[in-house]
Enzyme design. Sequence first.
Site, PDB file in Angstrom:
ATOM      1  N   LYS A   8      36.559  38.809  39.598  1.00  0.00           N
ATOM      2  CA  LYS A   8      35.099  38.801  39.454  1.00  0.00           C
ATOM      3  C   LYS A   8      34.660  37.618  38.579  1.00  0.00           C
ATOM      4  CE  LYS A   8      34.987  43.735  40.320  1.00  0.00           C
ATOM      5  NZ  LYS A   8      35.000  45.105  39.806  1.00  0.00           N
ATOM      6  N   GLN A  17      34.535  48.185  34.228  1.00  0.00           N
ATOM      7  CA  GLN A  17      35.603  48.340  35.220  1.00  0.00           C
ATOM      8  C   GLN A  17      36.215  49.742  35.131  1.00  0.00           C
ATOM      9  OE1 GLN A  17      36.521  45.946  37.605  1.00  0.00           O
ATOM     10  NE2 GLN A  17      37.784  47.586  38.422  1.00  0.00           N
ATOM     11  N   ASP A  31      26.600  47.381  39.522  1.00  0.00           N
ATOM     12  CA  ASP A  31      27.531  48.174  40.342  1.00  0.00           C
ATOM     13  C   ASP A  31      26.782  49.260  41.119  1.00  0.00           C
ATOM     14  OD1 ASP A  31      30.176  47.396  40.491  1.00  0.00           O
ATOM     15  OD2 ASP A  31      30.759  48.343  38.590  1.00  0.00           O
TER      16      ASP A  31
END
Length: 292
Positions: A52, A96, A119
Amino acid sequence: MILLDGKKTSADIKDEIAIEVSKLKEQGKKTPHLAAILVGDDGASRTYVNAKVKACEKVGFASTLVKLNATISEAELLAEIEALNINDDVDGFIVQLPLPKHIDEQKVLMAVSPNKDVDGFHPENVGKMTLNLPTFLPATPAGILELLERYEIETSGKNVVVIGRSHIVGSPMSILMAQKRTVGNATVTLTHSRTKDLESITKEADIIVVALGVAEFLKGDMVKDGVVIIDVGITRVDDSSKKSGFRLLGDVHFESVAPKASYITPVPGGVGPMTIAMLMKNTLLARAQNEA
Ligand code: NAD
């Protein structure tokens, strides 16, 4: 059989984003900034986060990686999240997953400010997605929609079977595919570990999204000819012939399913890179919204 090339498609999307970013820079506007929180030292999580950060560099975003020890307390993690929430330079950020067992994942996801939740995991954004209102779509389902759209695969009126009902892939995928949208309007069946006679359901499917995390689960005798296969699964298996010591397997038994499929995503190089490209897209959107 046509391979749905997520690597190439995601590179195209990143090129498009990079053009947008150069325009912003030329106009003297703020560079989009994505931050990521990584808790602990899980190998797969580290790989995903690094990918990412690399994607941010590729498109010209600023990025910040906040690495935290696996022993961090929930309160300390929540404080780190709040620091990013109030940092005006950060447009969006992700935590994460998975998190260590002593931390309540839902509590953490709810602490992320919804307007920085790139997200799309905050309940407010999940609610908006469910109502088909503009919001950050979760990156993996959004990447699948984008792949289907760019390959001009018809979904309207098709039988779509989703295997796996996780909050990050299966459930949102089933909701999005049933909605009235460009890629959508499908008749969706969401299947899971309690589903009976899965094979009779998958055999009727025009499109199957496989996201259960069991390597090579879907076999050729479970699908009909001409089916479109989206393989989300990523399982690491030991392989001493590889430099890394492992190789990646999808949830689809590629050798037996691919000959029957009209389109299929490979693993790696299918859904994975699309997920990252959509995270970049969400960050660009967050920057625009935060400016407004
Ligand atoms: P998960 O592990 O949270 O849940 C698995 C789901 O599969 C559950 O809903 C369960 O009911 C269902 N399931 C389990 N056994 C089943 C069976 N025999 N038949 C039918 N359903 C069954 O799921 P997840 O987090 O969505 O992850 C799934 C896979 O996708 C994993 O391999 C993960 O690594 C991968 N993944 C990939 C990406 C990507 O970007 N490519 C993103 C997220 C997850």
